[in-house]
Design a protein around this motif. Structure first.
Motif, PDB file in Angstrom:
ATOM      1  N   ARG A   8      -4.614   6.104   2.727  1.00 16.25           N
ATOM      2  CA  ARG A   8      -5.989   6.356   2.263  1.00 16.25           C
ATOM      3  C   ARG A   8      -6.431   5.322   1.235  1.00 16.25           C
ATOM      4  O   ARG A   8      -5.759   5.090   0.242  1.00 16.25           O
ATOM      5  N   ALA A   9      -7.612   4.743   1.468  1.00 16.15           N
ATOM      6  CA  ALA A   9      -8.147   3.712   0.573  1.00 16.15           C
ATOM      7  C   ALA A   9      -8.480   4.261  -0.810  1.00 16.15           C
ATOM      8  O   ALA A   9      -8.573   3.500  -1.771  1.00 16.15           O
ATOM      9  N   ILE A  10      -8.643   5.580  -0.942  1.00 17.71           N
ATOM     10  CA  ILE A  10      -8.944   6.183  -2.250  1.00 17.71           C
ATOM     11  C   ILE A  10      -7.850   5.843  -3.268  1.00 17.71           C
ATOM     12  O   ILE A  10      -8.089   5.789  -4.458  1.00 17.71           O
ATOM     13  N   TYR A  11      -6.637   5.588  -2.791  1.00 18.88           N
ATOM     14  CA  TYR A  11      -5.518   5.269  -3.677  1.00 18.88           C
ATOM     15  C   TYR A  11      -5.302   3.755  -3.805  1.00 18.88           C
ATOM     16  O   TYR A  11      -4.230   3.313  -4.192  1.00 18.88           O
ATOM     17  N   HIS A  12      -6.325   2.940  -3.473  1.00 18.29           N
ATOM     18  CA  HIS A  12      -6.195   1.478  -3.528  1.00 18.29           C
ATOM     19  C   HIS A  12      -5.740   1.028  -4.908  1.00 18.29           C
ATOM     20  O   HIS A  12      -6.305   1.439  -5.918  1.00 18.29           O
ATOM     21  N   ASP A  13      -4.722   0.198  -4.937  1.00 21.15           N
ATOM     22  CA  ASP A  13      -4.178  -0.369  -6.174  1.00 21.15           C
ATOM     23  C   ASP A  13      -3.554   0.668  -7.110  1.00 21.15           C
ATOM     24  O   ASP A  13      -3.355   0.394  -8.287  1.00 21.15           O
ATOM     25  N   CYS A  14      -3.264   1.855  -6.611  1.00 20.64           N
ATOM     26  CA  CYS A  14      -2.537   2.857  -7.409  1.00 20.64           C
ATOM     27  C   CYS A  14      -1.050   2.712  -7.087  1.00 20.64           C
ATOM     28  O   CYS A  14      -0.661   2.696  -5.916  1.00 20.64           O
ATOM     29  N   ARG A  15      -0.254   2.618  -8.129  1.00 21.87           N
ATOM     30  CA  ARG A  15       1.191   2.454  -7.949  1.00 21.87           C
ATOM     31  C   ARG A  15       1.945   3.422  -8.840  1.00 21.87           C
ATOM     32  O   ARG A  15       1.462   3.823  -9.893  1.00 21.87           O
ATOM     33  N   VAL A  16       3.141   3.744  -8.406  1.00 21.46           N
ATOM     34  CA  VAL A  16       4.035   4.561  -9.217  1.00 21.46           C
ATOM     35  C   VAL A  16       4.728   3.623 -10.197  1.00 21.46           C
ATOM     36  O   VAL A  16       5.248   2.578  -9.809  1.00 21.46           O
ATOM     37  N   GLY A  17       4.703   3.993 -11.480  1.00 21.45           N
ATOM     38  CA  GLY A  17       5.419   3.231 -12.492  1.00 21.45           C
ATOM     39  C   GLY A  17       6.750   3.896 -12.778  1.00 21.45           C
ATOM     40  O   GLY A  17       7.471   4.292 -11.868  1.00 21.45           O
TER      41      GLY A  17
ATOM     42  N   LEU B  39       0.534   3.672  -3.493  1.00 25.52           N
ATOM     43  CA  LEU B  39       0.106   4.971  -2.960  1.00 25.52           C
ATOM     44  C   LEU B  39      -0.874   4.844  -1.799  1.00 25.52           C
ATOM     45  O   LEU B  39      -0.962   5.745  -0.967  1.00 25.52           O
ATOM     46  N   GLU B  40      -1.603   3.734  -1.709  1.00 25.78           N
ATOM     47  CA  GLU B  40      -2.479   3.538  -0.548  1.00 25.78           C
ATOM     48  C   GLU B  40      -1.635   3.416   0.724  1.00 25.78           C
ATOM     49  O   GLU B  40      -1.946   4.017   1.746  1.00 25.78           O
ATOM     50  N   MET B  41      -0.546   2.678   0.639  1.00 21.27           N
ATOM     51  CA  MET B  41       0.340   2.538   1.806  1.00 21.27           C
ATOM     52  C   MET B  41       1.060   3.852   2.100  1.00 21.27           C
ATOM     53  O   MET B  41       1.241   4.231   3.255  1.00 21.27           O
TER      54      MET B  41
ATOM     55  N   ASP C 137      -3.067  13.581  -1.291  1.00 24.40           N
ATOM     56  CA  ASP C 137      -3.899  13.802  -0.110  1.00 24.40           C
ATOM     57  C   ASP C 137      -3.592  12.675   0.874  1.00 24.40           C
ATOM     58  O   ASP C 137      -3.897  11.516   0.618  1.00 24.40           O
ATOM     59  N   THR C 138      -2.975  13.037   1.991  1.00 24.86           N
ATOM     60  CA  THR C 138      -2.448  12.067   2.945  1.00 24.86           C
ATOM     61  C   THR C 138      -3.220  12.119   4.255  1.00 24.86           C
ATOM     62  O   THR C 138      -3.550  13.204   4.743  1.00 24.86           O
ATOM     63  N   GLN C 139      -3.495  10.943   4.825  1.00 23.16           N
ATOM     64  CA  GLN C 139      -4.174  10.878   6.120  1.00 23.16           C
ATOM     65  C   GLN C 139      -3.177  11.238   7.216  1.00 23.16           C
ATOM     66  O   GLN C 139      -2.107  10.652   7.294  1.00 23.16           O
ATOM     67  N   THR C 140      -3.546  12.203   8.045  1.00 21.38           N
ATOM     68  CA  THR C 140      -2.693  12.584   9.178  1.00 21.38           C
ATOM     69  C   THR C 140      -3.518  12.486  10.459  1.00 21.38           C
ATOM     70  O   THR C 140      -4.722  12.235  10.414  1.00 21.38           O
ATOM     71  N   ALA C 141      -2.897  12.719  11.585  1.00 23.17           N
ATOM     72  CA  ALA C 141      -3.593  12.636  12.872  1.00 23.17           C
ATOM     73  C   ALA C 141      -4.726  13.658  12.966  1.00 23.17           C
ATOM     74  O   ALA C 141      -5.696  13.448  13.681  1.00 23.17           O
TER      75      ALA C 141
END
Length: 84
Positions: A30-39, A24-26, A4-8
């Motif tokens: 979206r802050a919902i993915y804070h500190d989530c990373r792809v391993g 994934l936040e970057m 789920d990606t933030q768009t205009a």
């Protein structure tokens, strides 16, 4: 993977190319993915998976599997001013 990606125009589920170590936040804005990373990502035929690392744990997802889908959609609805 689909995120789920933030768009205009608001939040949309989009297919996103990811690689090892992606934040994934970057990626989504979206802050919902804070500190989530792809391993680790494995693409061997019959043994495909992607490791999702998040605070307090990790999850191995195979093609077609979702992590936190219901919670993510619930939070998405709360973020939408039209539903307040």
């Amino acid at each position: 993977m689909e995120l789920d990606t933030q768009t205009a125009t608001g939040v949309m589920r989009k297919e996103v190319l990811v690689q090892d170590g992606d934040n994934l936040e970057m990626t989504t804005g979206r802050a919902i993915y804070h500190d989530c990373r792809v391993g680790e990502i494995r693409v061997a035929t019959g043994d495909e998976f992607m490791e999702l690392r998040y605070p307090g744990g990790e999850q191995y997802l195979r093609p077609g599997q979702a992590y936190g889908d219901v919670e993510a959609l619930a939070i998405q609805r709360q973020d939408d001013p039209a539903h307040h």
